[in-house]
Design a protein around this motif. Sequence first.
Motif, PDB file in Angstrom:
ATOM      1  N   SER A 148       0.836  -1.200   0.000  1.00 16.61           N
ATOM      2  CA  SER A 148       0.000   0.000   0.000  1.00 16.61           C
ATOM      3  C   SER A 148       0.869   1.247   0.000  1.00 16.61           C
ATOM      4  O   SER A 148       1.913   1.287   0.638  1.00 16.61           O
ATOM      5  N   THR A 206      -9.894   0.155   5.985  1.00 21.67           N
ATOM      6  CA  THR A 206     -10.167   0.319   4.559  1.00 21.67           C
ATOM      7  C   THR A 206     -10.992   1.590   4.396  1.00 21.67           C
ATOM      8  O   THR A 206     -11.466   2.163   5.377  1.00 21.67           O
ATOM      9  N   ASP A 256     -13.967  -1.430   0.315  1.00 19.76           N
ATOM     10  CA  ASP A 256     -13.450  -2.400   1.290  1.00 19.76           C
ATOM     11  C   ASP A 256     -12.148  -3.062   0.808  1.00 19.76           C
ATOM     12  O   ASP A 256     -11.519  -3.809   1.547  1.00 19.76           O
ATOM     13  N   GLN A 257     -11.740  -2.759  -0.411  1.00 15.43           N
ATOM     14  CA  GLN A 257     -10.492  -3.318  -0.944  1.00 15.43           C
ATOM     15  C   GLN A 257      -9.346  -2.310  -0.931  1.00 15.43           C
ATOM     16  O   GLN A 257      -8.219  -2.659  -1.263  1.00 15.43           O
ATOM     17  N   ARG A 258      -9.634  -1.059  -0.553  1.00 14.10           N
ATOM     18  CA  ARG A 258      -8.617  -0.007  -0.545  1.00 14.10           C
ATOM     19  C   ARG A 258      -8.198   0.321   0.877  1.00 14.10           C
ATOM     20  O   ARG A 258      -9.016   0.699   1.704  1.00 14.10           O
ATOM     21  N   ALA A 259      -6.914   0.177   1.161  1.00 14.38           N
ATOM     22  CA  ALA A 259      -6.387   0.408   2.509  1.00 14.38           C
ATOM     23  C   ALA A 259      -6.354   1.898   2.847  1.00 14.38           C
ATOM     24  O   ALA A 259      -6.077   2.740   1.995  1.00 14.38           O
TER      25      ALA A 259
END
Length: 162
Positions: free
Chosen positions: A11, A46, A34-37
């Motif tokens: 990330s 997320t 929900d997939q992006r930190a």
Amino acid sequence: MQLSRAVRHISALYPGTLEEVVDAWIRIAPKERDQRALTIGNQELTYKSSFRFLGGASDDVNSLDPYRQIIFGAATVERWKQWILVKSRKKFSAGEATVPLRLAVKQDEAPCWLPELVDRPATLFWHGVIPELGAKKDAYRFAVDFDLLHAGLTVRAEHLMP
């Protein structure tokens, strides 16, 4: 080649301002959040878990955790005398009454983007600021320094949903 593959899975670490984080959240498709930190403080979250929608929140303002998450919900922005008022649609318990969250900013001290939102549907976002019940007990009020980069309050046009 192996190094480029490894870097794709790490990330990015960039200390984004509240404004930048909110803008990124708006741009990311809801099903991808929900997939992006996103790291807030020391918490690895997320973009979905970092934002808390007021629509489903309890009416206890103390149940919100604006240090851990970015809280957001529908708001109105209006002029009143020499002030611009931002008021949440969501209301919270204050004794026997229910009252909104409210921010009052003198027009000549308002950030340049705030007057553009007067009388338009809007969404209030805040982080790192605790609203306190006002002396008249008619609203939970914010004391906000718009010069803070990572905490404070911002407003965007339209009623945005999770």
